[in-house]
Design a protein around this motif. Structure first.
Motif, mmCIF file in Angstrom:
data_model
loop_
_atom_site.group_PDB
_atom_site.id
_atom_site.type_symbol
_atom_site.label_atom_id
_atom_site.label_comp_id
_atom_site.label_asym_id
_atom_site.label_seq_id
_atom_site.Cartn_x
_atom_site.Cartn_y
_atom_site.Cartn_z
ATOM 1 N N ARG A 181 21.383 55.515 53.060
ATOM 2 C CA ARG A 181 22.199 54.327 52.820
ATOM 3 C C ARG A 181 23.466 54.564 52.014
ATOM 4 O O ARG A 181 24.339 53.704 51.989
ATOM 5 N N SER A 183 27.225 56.698 59.981
ATOM 6 C CA SER A 183 26.874 55.309 59.667
ATOM 7 C C SER A 183 25.385 55.213 59.311
ATOM 8 O O SER A 183 24.594 56.106 59.617
ATOM 9 N N ARG A 184 25.018 54.111 58.673
ATOM 10 C CA ARG A 184 23.595 53.901 58.361
ATOM 11 C C ARG A 184 22.768 53.868 59.644
ATOM 12 O O ARG A 184 21.649 54.376 59.688
ATOM 13 N N GLY A 185 23.322 53.265 60.690
ATOM 14 C CA GLY A 185 22.614 53.200 61.969
ATOM 15 C C GLY A 185 22.367 54.585 62.546
ATOM 16 O O GLY A 185 21.282 54.891 63.036
ATOM 17 N N GLU A 236 19.656 56.294 60.459
ATOM 18 C CA GLU A 236 18.328 55.740 60.756
ATOM 19 C C GLU A 236 17.843 56.217 62.135
ATOM 20 O O GLU A 236 16.639 56.381 62.356
ATOM 21 N N ILE A 241 14.891 49.280 61.770
ATOM 22 C CA ILE A 241 16.111 49.236 60.946
ATOM 23 C C ILE A 241 17.308 49.733 61.756
ATOM 24 O O ILE A 241 18.381 49.122 61.742
ATOM 25 N N ALA A 242 17.108 50.822 62.506
ATOM 26 C CA ALA A 242 18.190 51.362 63.350
ATOM 27 C C ALA A 242 18.623 50.315 64.375
ATOM 28 O O ALA A 242 19.826 50.102 64.602
ATOM 29 N N HIS A 267 18.493 47.154 64.137
ATOM 30 C CA HIS A 267 19.293 46.130 63.462
ATOM 31 C C HIS A 267 20.731 46.612 63.259
ATOM 32 O O HIS A 267 21.687 45.914 63.583
ATOM 33 N N TYR A 268 20.883 47.818 62.717
ATOM 34 C CA TYR A 268 22.235 48.343 62.458
ATOM 35 C C TYR A 268 23.033 48.508 63.742
ATOM 36 O O TYR A 268 24.233 48.243 63.794
ATOM 37 N N GLN A 282 22.514 46.974 66.509
ATOM 38 C CA GLN A 282 22.528 45.731 67.300
ATOM 39 C C GLN A 282 22.160 46.015 68.750
ATOM 40 O O GLN A 282 22.898 45.678 69.681
ATOM 41 N N PRO A 329 15.922 43.661 59.919
ATOM 42 C CA PRO A 329 17.070 43.134 59.168
ATOM 43 C C PRO A 329 16.811 43.045 57.661
ATOM 44 O O PRO A 329 17.684 43.391 56.854
ATOM 45 N N ALA A 349 16.709 46.482 56.128
ATOM 46 C CA ALA A 349 18.073 47.033 56.033
ATOM 47 C C ALA A 349 18.793 46.420 54.835
ATOM 48 O O ALA A 349 19.499 47.112 54.102
#
Lengths: 186, 183
Positions: free
Chosen positions: B36, B42-44, B47, B69-70, B72-73, B75, B168, B171
């Protein structure tokens, strides 16, 4: 040659930890708690877990470093030698044999730990905390070994290097300190 | 049943973390800095590396928790995450990220499996030394997390949608200062 530019004076894991201090901080703390914190396992016994896992992963740097640390803490070299050959025939206690067998299973995969291995450890007197810490140390070195080899860090060939590193690990533990590696390389 | 007596009702890594809070603290700080903190990956993306390695290690809890979590990041939907796990090479990910995933797969298999060719390819596609360092560290770290979770025989909810729904909030809350007991 390492895959990324690491300090030439700091071979193996030492240069990797020095490369990014923000990631090194929690790694050092975690290692210090598990290998040097309060425990019913001696520091030497915990170094044996680090040794058997590094040996299983064929990580030359970690195996040499933790063998030297275990030898220093135990005051002899026979034990590290014997567990690498055959845990069952080694000179450690029945409890340590059971814990080292669990560590070797974890080295391959967490899923390889069986209820029989756990029962054997408990029967030999291992506590839940000792089993927890054994699994965790084995998992931790599954990580270290991959960092050291995955970045192709330098592995010194001179045994004296590992004696010097072992002295640092035995006397100072794993936390960062000023001039920690002074005198490591000659 | 877990191999040791863990606090009840906590899935996956949460059980061992509650069992030994002293080691949970640096472990969570580690996840925070690797996954993070400020980074050109990126965080995505990070993850996704975590999810991919956990899937190679066949760790159900970790691959779904981090997959959620991935997702979510990035989308995206669950099918997309699954397609990366199954065949990232055919995905629409950037060539740089595909090469970093190939390095992560090598690390999972064993540190020595990483080749100079892989590293050179990653660099030629614009990967920085720090990104390579972080990819190796994240991949190796999940070889630890996965073994910690499975080596203690922890349990995990089997409904994969639960992880997607929680993505979400996981995250948003991050890896430090979250309530271990709050699902």
């Amino acid at each position: 040659m390492p895959h990324i530019p690491l300090d030439e004076k700091l071979p193996g894991i030492t240069g990797i930890l020095n490369y990014r201090l923000d990631t090194a901080l929690p790694i050092r703390e975690l290692t210090h708690i598990l290998l040097r914190g309060n425990s019913t396992l001696t520091q030497g016994e915990r170094e044996l877990i680090a040794t058997i896992v590094s040996h299983g992963n064929e990580c030359k740097f970690c195996t040499a470093a933790h063998t030297a640390a275990a030898d220093l803490l135990l005051g002899e070299k026979e034990t590290t030698d014997s567990i690498k050959k055959d845990i069952a025939l080694s000179s450690v206690s029945d409890k340590m044999k059971a814990l080292l067998i669990i560590a070797k299973a974890v080295q391959v995969s967490g899923k390889n730990v069986t209820s029989e291995m756990i029962d054997q450890a408990k029967k030999a007197g291992a506590t839940d905390l000792e089993i927890h810490d054994t699994v965790f140390i084995a998992a931790l070195f599954s990580w270290y070994n991959r960092m050291v080899d995955g970045l192709a860090s330098v592995t010194p060939t001179d045994p004296a290097f590992y004696s010097r590193l072992a002295t640092i690990l035995a006397e100072k533990g794993y936390l960062s300190s000023e001039n920690r590696y002074a005198g490591l390389t000659k | 049943m877990a191999h040791i007596k863990l606090p009840e009702g906590l899935p996956g890594i949460r059980g061992p973390m509650a069992f030994r809070p002293e080691t949970a603290k640096p472990l969570n700080e580690l996840a925070e800095v690797l996954l993070r903190s400020e980074n050109s990956l990126s965080r995505g993306e990070r993850e996704l590396i975590a999810t991919f390695v956990s899937s190679l290690n066949n760790c159900f809890f970790c691959q779904n928790a981090h997959g959620g979590i991935a997702q979510h990041y990035l989308q995206c939907d669950l099918q997309y995450i699954d397609s990366i796990k199954n065949d990232y090479r055919s995905s629409d990910l950037s060539d740089k990220l595909k090469t970093l995933l190939s390095i992560a797969a090598s690390v999972q298999n064993g540190g020595k499996q990483v080749t100079t060719e892989q590293i050179e390819k990653a660099k030629s596609l614009g990967a920085t030394d720090i990104e390579i360092h972080d990819t190796v560290l994240i991949a190796a770290a999940f070889c630890m997390f996965n073994r910690y979770v499975d080596g203690l025989g922890t349990w995990a909810p089997q409904d994969r949608n639960i992880y997607v729904e929680r993505g979400p909030r996981r995250a948003a809350e991050g890896y430090i200062n979250f309530d271990l007991y709050k699902q």
